[in-house]
Each structure stands twice: as structure tokens, then as C-alpha cells.
Motif scaffolding. Structure first.
Motif, PDB file in Angstrom:
ATOM      1  N   ASP A 117       0.833  -1.204   0.000  1.00 19.53           N
ATOM      2  CA  ASP A 117       0.000   0.000   0.000  1.00 19.53           C
ATOM      3  C   ASP A 117       0.869   1.255   0.000  1.00 19.53           C
ATOM      4  O   ASP A 117       0.615   2.214   0.725  1.00 19.53           O
ATOM      5  N   GLN A 118       1.916   1.227  -0.832  1.00 18.83           N
ATOM      6  CA  GLN A 118       2.826   2.364  -0.871  1.00 18.83           C
ATOM      7  C   GLN A 118       2.130   3.591  -1.451  1.00 18.83           C
ATOM      8  O   GLN A 118       1.256   3.489  -2.291  1.00 18.83           O
ATOM      9  N   GLU A 119       2.567   4.764  -0.985  1.00 17.04           N
ATOM     10  CA  GLU A 119       2.047   6.017  -1.536  1.00 17.04           C
ATOM     11  C   GLU A 119       2.727   6.292  -2.874  1.00 17.04           C
ATOM     12  O   GLU A 119       3.949   6.191  -2.983  1.00 17.04           O
ATOM     13  N   TYR A 120       1.925   6.634  -3.861  1.00 15.70           N
ATOM     14  CA  TYR A 120       2.461   6.975  -5.183  1.00 15.70           C
ATOM     15  C   TYR A 120       1.857   8.294  -5.624  1.00 15.70           C
ATOM     16  O   TYR A 120       0.771   8.664  -5.188  1.00 15.70           O
ATOM     17  N   GLU A 122      -0.230  11.143  -7.210  1.00 13.23           N
ATOM     18  CA  GLU A 122      -1.617  11.078  -7.669  1.00 13.23           C
ATOM     19  C   GLU A 122      -1.704  10.977  -9.192  1.00 13.23           C
ATOM     20  O   GLU A 122      -2.556  10.260  -9.726  1.00 13.23           O
ATOM     21  N   ARG A 125      -1.233   7.427 -10.149  1.00  8.19           N
ATOM     22  CA  ARG A 125      -2.353   6.601  -9.674  1.00  8.19           C
ATOM     23  C   ARG A 125      -3.597   6.798 -10.532  1.00  8.19           C
ATOM     24  O   ARG A 125      -4.324   5.842 -10.821  1.00  8.19           O
ATOM     25  N   GLU A 560     -10.411   8.255  -2.928  1.00  7.09           N
ATOM     26  CA  GLU A 560     -10.154   6.902  -2.447  1.00  7.09           C
ATOM     27  C   GLU A 560     -11.412   6.033  -2.434  1.00  7.09           C
ATOM     28  O   GLU A 560     -11.326   4.841  -2.167  1.00  7.09           O
TER      29      GLU A 560
END
Length: 599
Positions: A117-120, A122, A125, A560
């Protein structure tokens, strides 16, 4: 056996041990443990571990597999070796020994990983949203959204409501935001508009004699994005009812929302009976008409403690204008100089000159800090007694015309609650905000104007309203409308109202705000005609689906919980919208572009 699967990836259990099975899905990840390949195979329903060792006829094919390849796997179900079980997975007691692998959809290099669940960024994404949606959290959010909507539909129908579908292509109307316009090919120079809300249609449905309407309605507004507002389009639970009072609307809506939050809130407590807070009280005590009532802090007017006091800044402010006041923001447990100074620095970062304070500490008579010393022991005690403060507590102050500082004071109240961990995070606290002012004074135009929704019924008998003298500004500005908001944890879920169903009252309401009948006829002639042909008293509300789901999923951003959201600039990065169209299409629509100069 089926071409692609005998079982889904979440279906196998201990009772299936010994069976020959076929599954298809995505390669979630591959682990090589001493030459034995453990592959997590994932589909919509779950995840199963499949295994290939050098003795397996599928071993060479398994060695080629990479993350997110789509494959079909044949094999035999067996028990996992002792000590390797995974109690967190429904399939965690078994594994499938692979006998055959078929590549169904190889995948190239991934622009973002699906595992974890890494942050990437926007932009990545949203451009590859179909990959982002393979991630567990987002996938679960979207499935939860569908279940929530199913539950809402069921509850509305159980409450005697019937679902209707209103038009998407309609006429442009002056609402609170810009319309999205759709050019008409067969009516050159004319445009449809996408509905900002089905407001007029749902009222017309009541006038048509259908008693209880609801719809999971798509709404389109050309406005800027926020964390709690999707640009372009969003969905709301649109509701309208005939022959109802405000309380009837509350009684119909509360059980639906309470039930949905109890069903999907993970056991968090939900307000058993939503309290009604008048708008004026909400602004006074919380500094906002969207209060987070999980925060126990309530502001109070403490002007009398400073009037004629030794603290000349506040004393002079109070003497300068009778409208000026000093408000106190209690801070239970914040009674130390470090916290007080930190809040003062925060206020300066918000563009304020500072944030005056008093705090109480052990062994010190009266309040500590320069402000406390200036006003003296008696006035300090007066403040402490009024607010119920004691040793270990503090209080902060905002002064001036409340209209100018109320927003900052409300933000400061929230900041104090967050910093001192006073907000009960693990609950859903609802409230109704009621008694909104019907009118306000427009300082720029120096005239009386509508405060919120101009189509709400005034909160007085129609005959009394019709007798109002338009020059009696004091009485008019003190009027309330039958308007209401529903708020949960500081998030406004919805606005609603009992509608103005009488043409004579509507004409009078607009006349008070300076609009003559011609303007009303031009912009809302169709609605006026409908109201003049037998309209029942009616009212409704429209809670935001996206915001409900956001709260229930524990997210802070609507993107989300929306399947295919746009970015902050209302762009669909995945599909490339908005996009240019061909000259042929423009000609068919009789449109010539007049683009701004490129800088």
C-alpha cells in the motif's frame, strides 16, 4: 472442467484437499524458497497460494511468471506444511500444487506496484487507475461503496420511498455553481445542461402526485475540487416527500443514516438521536455551521470580563463598537506555557497577530501569563468560573466583530481539540443544523439578500410573511428559514429544506431581496406555473453518497472511494478527458472556437 476455473482464488478450504482444481487470476507475487516457487494467485474473490517445485511439469512455466501476469493454473489441493499456515487468509490452510500453467495475459513493467500500500504520486495513480484499483484497500473501498448503496436503497424502500430516474439532459438553471453545457446538434445555438442536482425535477414529481421519491442521483457541477468534493460529478441520495414538516423529514432520514453507519461503521458508536443545533448556536459555540461535535470544546462570550479592564487591547476593541465581543476558547489540559506559546505561533502562521491566553498552574494564585496579570485576580476567576476551568487548563481568546473572526475562532477550537487529543475519533457523531437565517445584509451591494437557499419556506405563517413590510430590515434580517443541514464528524453530508410551495410567498420572498416578478418569471417560470396548479407542501434533503462512503471507509479524500475520479483540475488522466474534438464534430454542432491566447 470450465475453460478458466473450477474455483475462484478465495474459495478453497480444507474440505477441498485432494481435489483437482483450476483457477485463473493475477500473479500477486512470486517467492523463491530454495528452488521452490510460491506464487500468490489473486482474483476479485481472494488469494490462494500455488506452488511449483523442480519436479512439477509446470516448473519452467512458473519460472517465467512476473507480477500481475494473468494466468490459468491447474493443480491438486493439498494441506500446507505444518507451521506455514496463514490464519489471516480464508485459504490459509491449503495450497495448490501446480501441474499446468497457461499464460492468459502477460504484463509489462508496472508503473506502480499493486502489492502493498505504498504512496504513489496522484498523477500516476489516476493515469493507471485500473492498476490502482487492484490494490487491496481501494478494491475493498469500492466494494464497500456498492454494499452501502445497496443498503441505502433497501432502507429507503422499506421506508415507503419509491426510486425514480430524472433527466440528465436538461435546461440550464442558476444554481450555486457553473453548469456543464451540452450543445444541441438539431437546435443550433442552443444547449442542454447536465443537472447540478435533480432539485426542480424532484419537486415537480411531488407536484405530479408521487408522494415519496428517492434516487441515487448523479450531479454535475463545474467547480474546483476539494478533498471532500469531487470535481465534475458526484452522487447523492436525493429525497423528497409531500405533506411533511421538518420533523417528518428528520424522522425519515435519521433511521436510514444511523442504520447504514451502524451496519458499516466497524462497531463504532453512532449518535442514537441526532441533536438539533440552531445555526446561531453552532456559529457561537463551534465557529462553524459544520461542527465536529466529537470535540467537547464550546466557545463562550467573555466580553464582560474584559470590558474596562487593564488589558487595553481588548478593552478598547469592546469600547470601539457595540457589535464587538471577546470569545473564549477553553483548552482543558492545556495549562502550560509551552502549549500556549505553540498555539500563539500557530495563530501567527494563520495570518493573525497572535492568540491571547491565560493558563492556570499549581501554586499560582490567579491565571498565569501576561494577559492574566493585566486583568487581575477577580476577572481571571470570573473567566475560570464561567468556563469551568481549573489548575492544568488554559483558555485562548479572539476579539473584534464576531463576523470577522468567527472562522478563525472555529479553526482554533479544532486545533486545540486536536493538539490536546480531546476529539473522540472512534465514533460517528451526527447533528442537525437548523434555523438558518432567511436573509442577510449584502455589504457590497448595500441590500438585503438571500442567505442560503432562496426556495425554502420562511419559518413563519404564510399570511404573516405576506404582511411583512419590506422596509422593516430588522425583522427581515431576524427571520429564519425552514432549512437544515446534516453533519457527521465535522463533514457536511447534506443540505435540505421545506420548499416554498406557494407562488405568492415566493414572489414576496424574492421581492424582499430586490428581485421583481419579471426576473422570477424569466428564470423560474416553469416552476412557478407548476406551483400555481396545485402544489402540496413538500420538502427533502440530499445526503452525499461519496462523503458517506468516505467516512465509513475511514478515508480523508473522496478519490479513495470513487471508481474513476478526476484530478484536481477536473481531468480524467486515464481516458484523456476533456479532449479536443474534430472540426467535423464542431461543424455539426454549429460551434466555432474562440480560444484564449496562449501565454
Amino acid at each position: 472442467m470450465h475453460r478458466y476455473r473450477s474455483h475462484t482464488c478465495g474459495a478453497l478450504r480444507e474440505s477441498d484437499i485432494g481435489k483437482d482444481v483450476r483457477m485463473s487470476g493475477w500473479v500477486h507475487r512470486v517467492r523463491d524458497h530454495g528452488g521452490v516457487l510460491f506464487i500468490d494467485l489473486r482474483d476479485h474473490y481472494g488469494l490462494s497460494q500455488v506452488v511449483a517445485d523442480p519436479d512439477s511439469p509446470a516448473f519452467k512455466a512458473a519460472e517465467k511468471l512476473r507480477a500481475e501476469w494473468v494466468v490459468r493454473v491447474d493443480g491438486k489441493v493439498r494441506r500446507r506444511p505444518s507451521g506455514t499456515e496463514n490464519p489471516d487468509l480464508p485459504t490459509g490452510q491449503i495450497e495448490v500444487y501446480i501441474t499446468e500453467i497457461e499464460e492468459l495475459g502477460p504484463a509489462g513493467d508496472l508503473p506502480l506496484p499493486v502489492f502493498g500500500d505504498q504512496e504513489y504520486p496522484e498523477e500516476i495513480r489516476l493515469k493507471y487507475r485500473f492498476l490502482d484499483l487492484r490494490r487491496d484497500r481501494l478494491h475493498a473501498n469500492i466494494m464497500k461503496r456498492g454494499a452501502i448503496i445497496d443498503s441505502i436503497r433497501r432502507r429507503m424502500k422499506d421506508g415507503g420511498f419509491f426510486e425514480f430516474q430524472t433527466p440528465i439532459l436538461t435546461a440550464s438553471s442558476p444554481e450555486g455553481a457553473r453548469d456543464y453545457l451540452v450543445p444541441s446538434r438539431i437546435h443550433p445555438g442552443k444547449f442542454y445542461a447536465l443537472p447540478q442536482a435533480p432539485q426542480q425535477f424532484k419537486q415537480l414529481t411531488m407536484i405530479a402526485g408521487f408522494d415519496r421519491y428517492f434516487q441515487i442521483a448523479p450531479c454535475f457541477r463545474d467547480e474546483d475540487a476539494r478533498a471532500d468534493r469531487s470535481p465534475g460529478e458526484f452522487y447523492q441520495l436525493d429525497i423528497e416527500m409531500s405533506f411533511v414538516t421538518q420533523q417528518d423529514v428528520f424522522d425519515a432520514v435519521e433511521p436510514v443514516l444511523r442504520g447504514v453507519f451502524e451496519e458499516f461503521g466497524g462497531g463504532k458508536p453512532v449518535t442514537p438521536k441526532f441533536p438539533m443545533i440552531p445555526y446561531a448556536v453552532a456559529m457561537r459555540e463551534y465557529g462553524t455551521d459544520k461542527p465536529d461535535v466529537r470535540n467537547p470544546i464550546k466557545m463562550q462570550n467573555v466580553s464582560e470580563a474584559f470590558r474596562g479592564s487593564g488589558f487595553k487591547i481588548f478593552a478598547n476593541i469592546l469600547a470601539a463598537d457595540p457589535k464587538n465581543e471577546v470569545w473564549a476558547i477553553p483548552a482543558p489540559g492545556g495549562g502550560n506555557r509551552a502549549f500556549a506559546d505553540r498555539m500563539n505561533s500557530w495563530a501567527q502562521g494563520e495570518g493573525q497577530p497572535g492568540l491571547g491566553y491565560i493558563f492556570w498552574r499549581e501554586g499560582e494564585e490567579g491565571g498565569a501569563g501576561p494577559l492574566g496579570k493585566n486583568i487581575g485576580l477577580e476577572r481571571t476567576k470570573q473567566i475560570a468560573d464561567q468556563l469551568g476551568l481549573k489548575v492544568g487548563d488554559a483558555v485562548f481568546f479572539a476579539a473584534g466583530n464576531p463576523k470577522n473572526f468567527v472562522k478563525f475562532a472555529g479553526t482554533a477550537r479544532t486545533k486545540v481539540g486536536e493538539e490536546l487529543n480531546l476529539i473522540a475519533k472512534d465514533r460517528f457523531d451526527f447533528c442537525w443544523i437548523v434555523d438558518f437565517p432567511m436573509y442577510e445584509f449584502n455589504e457590497e451591494e448595500k441590500k438585503i439578500d438571500f442567505s442560503h437557499n432562496p426556495f425554502s419556506m420562511p419559518n413563519m405563517e404564510p399570511e404573516d410573511f405576506l404582511k411583512l413590510d419590506p422596509s422593516d430590515s430588522e425583522k427581515i434580517l431576524g427571520m429564519k428559514a425552514i432549512q437544515y443541514d446534516i453533519v457527521c464528524n465535522g463533514i457536511e453530508l447534506s443540505s435540505g429544506a421545506i420548499r416554498n410551495h406557494r407562488p405568492d410567498v415566493m414572489k414576496k420572498a424574492f421581492a424582499i431581496a430586490g428581485y421583481d416578478e419579471e426576473v422570477l418569471e424569466e428564470k423560474f417560470g416553469g416552476m412557478l406555473r407548476a406551483l400555481s396548479l396545485g402544489a402540496p407542501p413538500h420538502g427533502g434533503i440530499a445526503p452525499g453518497i461519496d462523503r458517506i462512503v468516505m467516512l465509513l471507509c475511514g478515508e480523508e479524500n473522496l478519490r479513495e472511494v470513487v471508481l474513476y475520479p478526476m484530478n484536481q483540475r477536473a481531468e480524467d488522466l486515464m481516458m484523456g478527458a476533456p479532449s479536443e474534438v474534430s472540426p467535423k464534430q464542431l461543424r455539426e454542432l454549429h460551434i466555432r472556437l474562440n480560444l484564449p491566447d496562449k501565454k
